[in-house]
Design an enzyme around this catalytic site. Structure first.
Site, PDB file in Angstrom:
ATOM      1  N   PHE A   1       0.928  -0.984  -0.479  1.00 39.55           N
ATOM      2  CA  PHE A   1      -0.175   0.219  -0.174  1.00 39.55           C
ATOM      3  C   PHE A   1       0.421   1.590   0.222  1.00 39.55           C
ATOM      4  O   PHE A   1       2.325   1.337   0.724  1.00 39.55           O
ATOM      5  CB  PHE A   1      -0.989  -0.587   1.289  1.00 39.55           C
ATOM      6  CG  PHE A   1      -1.891  -1.213   1.225  1.00 39.55           C
ATOM      7  CD1 PHE A   1      -3.167  -1.202   0.510  1.00 39.55           C
ATOM      8  CD2 PHE A   1      -2.161  -2.007   2.012  1.00 39.55           C
ATOM      9  CE1 PHE A   1      -3.656  -2.214  -0.011  1.00 39.55           C
ATOM     10  CE2 PHE A   1      -2.510  -3.095   1.570  1.00 39.55           C
ATOM     11  CZ  PHE A   1      -3.707  -3.053   1.640  1.00 39.55           C
ATOM     12  N   CYS A   2       0.166   2.205  -0.571  1.00 42.35           N
ATOM     13  CA  CYS A   2       1.279   3.667  -1.040  1.00 42.35           C
ATOM     14  C   CYS A   2       0.116   4.486  -1.159  1.00 42.35           C
ATOM     15  O   CYS A   2      -1.333   4.424  -0.410  1.00 42.35           O
ATOM     16  CB  CYS A   2       2.228   3.701  -2.057  1.00 42.35           C
ATOM     17  SG  CYS A   2       1.395   3.977  -4.176  1.00 42.35           S
ATOM     18  N   ALA A   3       0.255   5.921  -1.044  1.00 41.19           N
ATOM     19  CA  ALA A   3      -0.112   6.791  -0.894  1.00 41.19           C
ATOM     20  C   ALA A   3      -1.778   6.555  -2.099  1.00 41.19           C
ATOM     21  O   ALA A   3      -2.562   6.687  -1.868  1.00 41.19           O
ATOM     22  CB  ALA A   3       0.433   8.600  -1.096  1.00 41.19           C
TER      23      ALA A   3
ATOM     24  N   GLY B   1      -1.486   4.213  -4.511  1.00 40.89           N
ATOM     25  CA  GLY B   1      -1.289   2.995  -5.276  1.00 40.89           C
ATOM     26  C   GLY B   1      -0.394   2.982  -6.218  1.00 40.89           C
ATOM     27  O   GLY B   1      -0.286   1.764  -7.173  1.00 40.89           O
TER      28      GLY B   1
ATOM     29  N   VAL C   1      -3.908   3.231   0.108  1.00 39.66           N
ATOM     30  CA  VAL C   1      -3.787   3.236   1.192  1.00 39.66           C
ATOM     31  C   VAL C   1      -5.268   2.700   1.415  1.00 39.66           C
ATOM     32  O   VAL C   1      -5.431   2.376   2.502  1.00 39.66           O
ATOM     33  CB  VAL C   1      -2.704   4.201   2.264  1.00 39.66           C
ATOM     34  CG1 VAL C   1      -3.785   5.197   2.531  1.00 39.66           C
ATOM     35  CG2 VAL C   1      -2.659   2.956   3.800  1.00 39.66           C
TER      36      VAL C   1
END
Length: 100
Positions: free
Chosen positions: A7-9, A11, A39
């Site tokens: 997960f990141c800010a 995707g 996320v």
């Protein structure tokens, strides 16, 4: 087959990392499926994962995500490995955490 979710800010920044990790896993003969999402989608994709990884840029969400997924291993990707796009190092980290 292990299911690893990053997960990141948004995707997007982890898409290259997913590719590098998959290449490393395939080279090692480590059967896994790796995907990346925003996320905001932790509740959708996290529950089915064997391992949940957070991009270093959202490390401040670690405790929140751990509370959302109390029965899942949730870790932050090492900043150096992420910056160098070292998929092999991250796969080794995952294997260590999962006892594989």
């Amino acid at each position: 087959m292990r299911k690893i979710v990053l997960f990141c800010a948004a995707g997007m920044s982890t898409s290259v990392m997913v590719q590098k990790m998959q290449e490393a896993a395939d080279a090692q003969g480590y059967p896994c499926e790796i995907a990346a999402y925003s996320v905001a989608e932790v509740g959708t994709y996290g529950p089915d994962a064997d391992m949940v990884l957070l991009g270093p840029q959202i490390r401040f969400n670690l405790n929140k995500v751990r509370k959302q997924l109390p029965k899942k291993p949730v870790e932050v990707i090492d900043m150096r490995a992420y910056g160098m796009m070292d998929g092999a190092a991250i796969i080794e980290f995952v294997k260590e955490k999962l006892g594989d």
